[in-house]
Design a protein around this motif. Structure first.
Motif, mmCIF file in Angstrom:
data_model
loop_
_atom_site.group_PDB
_atom_site.id
_atom_site.type_symbol
_atom_site.label_atom_id
_atom_site.label_comp_id
_atom_site.label_asym_id
_atom_site.label_seq_id
_atom_site.Cartn_x
_atom_site.Cartn_y
_atom_site.Cartn_z
ATOM 1 N N LYS A 287 2.173 35.405 14.593
ATOM 2 C CA LYS A 287 2.812 36.723 14.840
ATOM 3 C C LYS A 287 3.880 37.053 13.999
ATOM 4 N N LYS A 289 6.441 40.319 12.444
ATOM 5 C CA LYS A 289 6.853 42.004 12.331
ATOM 6 C C LYS A 289 6.993 42.287 10.946
ATOM 7 N N ARG A 293 5.053 47.502 12.076
ATOM 8 C CA ARG A 293 3.671 47.159 13.100
ATOM 9 C C ARG A 293 4.018 45.692 13.106
ATOM 10 N N THR A 294 3.451 45.138 14.330
ATOM 11 C CA THR A 294 3.407 43.548 14.781
ATOM 12 C C THR A 294 2.067 43.368 14.140
ATOM 13 N N TRP A 295 2.250 42.102 13.344
ATOM 14 C CA TRP A 295 0.862 41.522 12.781
ATOM 15 C C TRP A 295 0.507 40.219 13.750
ATOM 16 N N TYR A 296 -0.843 40.277 14.282
ATOM 17 C CA TYR A 296 -1.284 39.116 14.929
ATOM 18 C C TYR A 296 -2.235 38.420 14.017
ATOM 19 N N SER A 333 -0.177 47.960 15.826
ATOM 20 C CA SER A 333 -0.377 46.319 15.613
ATOM 21 C C SER A 333 -1.502 46.254 14.553
ATOM 22 N N LEU A 335 -4.485 43.439 13.368
ATOM 23 C CA LEU A 335 -5.129 42.091 13.367
ATOM 24 C C LEU A 335 -5.724 41.552 12.245
ATOM 25 N N GLU A 351 -3.717 49.804 18.574
ATOM 26 C CA GLU A 351 -2.557 50.149 19.596
ATOM 27 C C GLU A 351 -2.604 48.835 20.622
ATOM 28 N N ASP A 354 2.314 44.067 24.094
ATOM 29 C CA ASP A 354 3.034 43.038 23.410
ATOM 30 C C ASP A 354 2.326 41.631 23.701
#
Length: 399
Positions: A287, A289, A293-296, A333, A335, A351, A354
């Protein structure tokens, strides 16, 4: 509910929770037994889809397109149900032969074949072959007493996600010449086929192709027609709604009322039967930031079972396994898959609530053209397939 109403219905549910409690409890148990990523193949869903299409097309012989999901368990189940099989390669011949399928239960639909592939299929007992050009017809001269030819005609469709008449199929005006070429060389022509495209959102290209094929058969009355193969195209829902299969097939059924007595109708469903039968269970392994955006980072991606996003134009519904509040906070987000290649991104604009490293995600509609095109890039192994019965419940079956 009509299509426009369905679209509005889904648009209003910005973050639907797509997993039911039944799914969650079953998958939680499987997670105790198997390491992610893994695919779950539900044989009851294979059976459900097969019966749904057979009910929507009564009297039509269904030849499952093995290439969509060539898993032995799927073939065994369809064989048990009385299904037949659409073959395209020597490898597929060997697969079904090893599972006890007889050659007369199959058609060989690849329009282009090596001579040794023809011989291999004949040795298996498959004698129905598709052709679409003069060079291919001539290949069958040495086997003229052992084969029956089905000529594939090209009918393009703007409503299909995957155009299958660009690469194969003769023009309608070329059809009489191919028939004459085959018959003048002592071969038997017994059928016409077409495939308007995979994942078609409208049935009317198929209806038009049926009508044009029947008109061509009528004009060539000197041919002893036995078969009309209407291909595939039957859609499944990925990110948005599609027509229910009975509604989709209603105009097709009406068009087939004009098929003359004595002509058997075939169909070649692949995606419709296989896509809903499999899901993938993935885990977040990283994970970060990056900007807004948050990258997973997941333990499978587009080089693995999600390869259909590259090759099949599919966008799979993906949702967290743990329950979440659909009205709660969601964040922009991304993926991404596990490989070192920057193209290995599953969704750049999703989207999500968390999430944390170690959380599990579930991708649905993963049966068709996923594991079939998966690679082992970066030496990541392909996800294993876990076979189960009755993972997915259908509310209409409970009444």
């Amino acid at each position: 509910m009509n299509t426009d109403a369905l679209v509005q219905h889904f648009a209003e549910q910005t973050h639907p929770d797509e997993l039911e409690q039944f799914d969650r409890s079953t998958l939680s148990q499987l997670l105790k037994e198997h390491e992610t990523p893994f695919l779950v193949l539900d044989l009851q869903e294979v059976e459900y889809q097969y019966h749904a299409l057979q009910n929507a097309l009564p009297g039509v012989s269904l030849f499952y397109a093995i290439k969509s999901l060539a898993h032995p368990a799927v073939i065994r189940r369809l064989k048990k149900l009385g299904g037949q099989f659409d073959l395209a390669t020597a490898g597929e011949v060997d697969l079904v032969k090893g599972l006890g399928v007889a050659g007369e239960q199959c058609i060989h639909t690849h329009p282009i074949k090596k001579d040794k592939e023809i011989r291999h299929a004949l040795e298996f007992g498959c004698r129905r072959f598709v052709v679409d050009n003069p060079a291919e017809v001539i290949k069958f001269v040495p086997y003229k007493d052992d084969v029956e030819l089905i000529i594939r005609v090209s009918f393009r469709s703007q409503d299909a996600t995957v155009d299958l008449s660009r690469k194969f199929g003769c023009a309608l005006e070329e059809l009489p010449g191919l028939v004459d070429l085959a018959m003048s060389n002592g071969m038997t022509v017994s059928g016409l086929s077409f495939h308007v495209g995979s994942q078609s959102l409208s049935p009317f290209a198929q209806v038009n192709a049926i009508q044009a094929s029947l008109a061509a058969m009528k004009e060539m009355a000197h041919v002893s027609w036995k078969w009309l193969d209407i291909g595939g195209s039957f859609p499944v829902s990925y990110q948005g709604p599609v027509m229910p299969i009975d509604d989709f097939c209603a105009p097709i059924r009406e068009a087939l009322l004009d098929v003359p007595e004595g002509i058997e109708v075939f169909a070649e469903p692949g995606r419709f039967i296989s896509a809903p039968s499999m899901i993938e269970v993935l885990r977040i392994v990283g994970k970060a930031k990056r900007g807004a955006r948050t990258w997973y980072y997941l333990d499978d991606g587009v080089y693995g079972a999600l390869s259909g996003q590259m090759y099949d134009h599919a966008q799979y519904p993906i949702t967290p396994l743990k329950p979440f509040d659909p009205t709660g906070d969601f964040f922009p987000s991304v993926l991404a898959g596990p490989t070192c290649d920057s193209v290995d991104v599953i969704d750049e604009d999703i989207e999500l609530p968390d999430l944390a490293v170690g959380d599990v995600l579930v991708a649905k509609q993963m049966g068709a053209y996923t594991i079939a095109s998966a690679s082992e890039f970066n030496y990541y192994p392909k996800p294993k397939v876990v076979v189960v019965e009755d993972l997915i419940e259908h509310p209409e079956d409970e009444s």
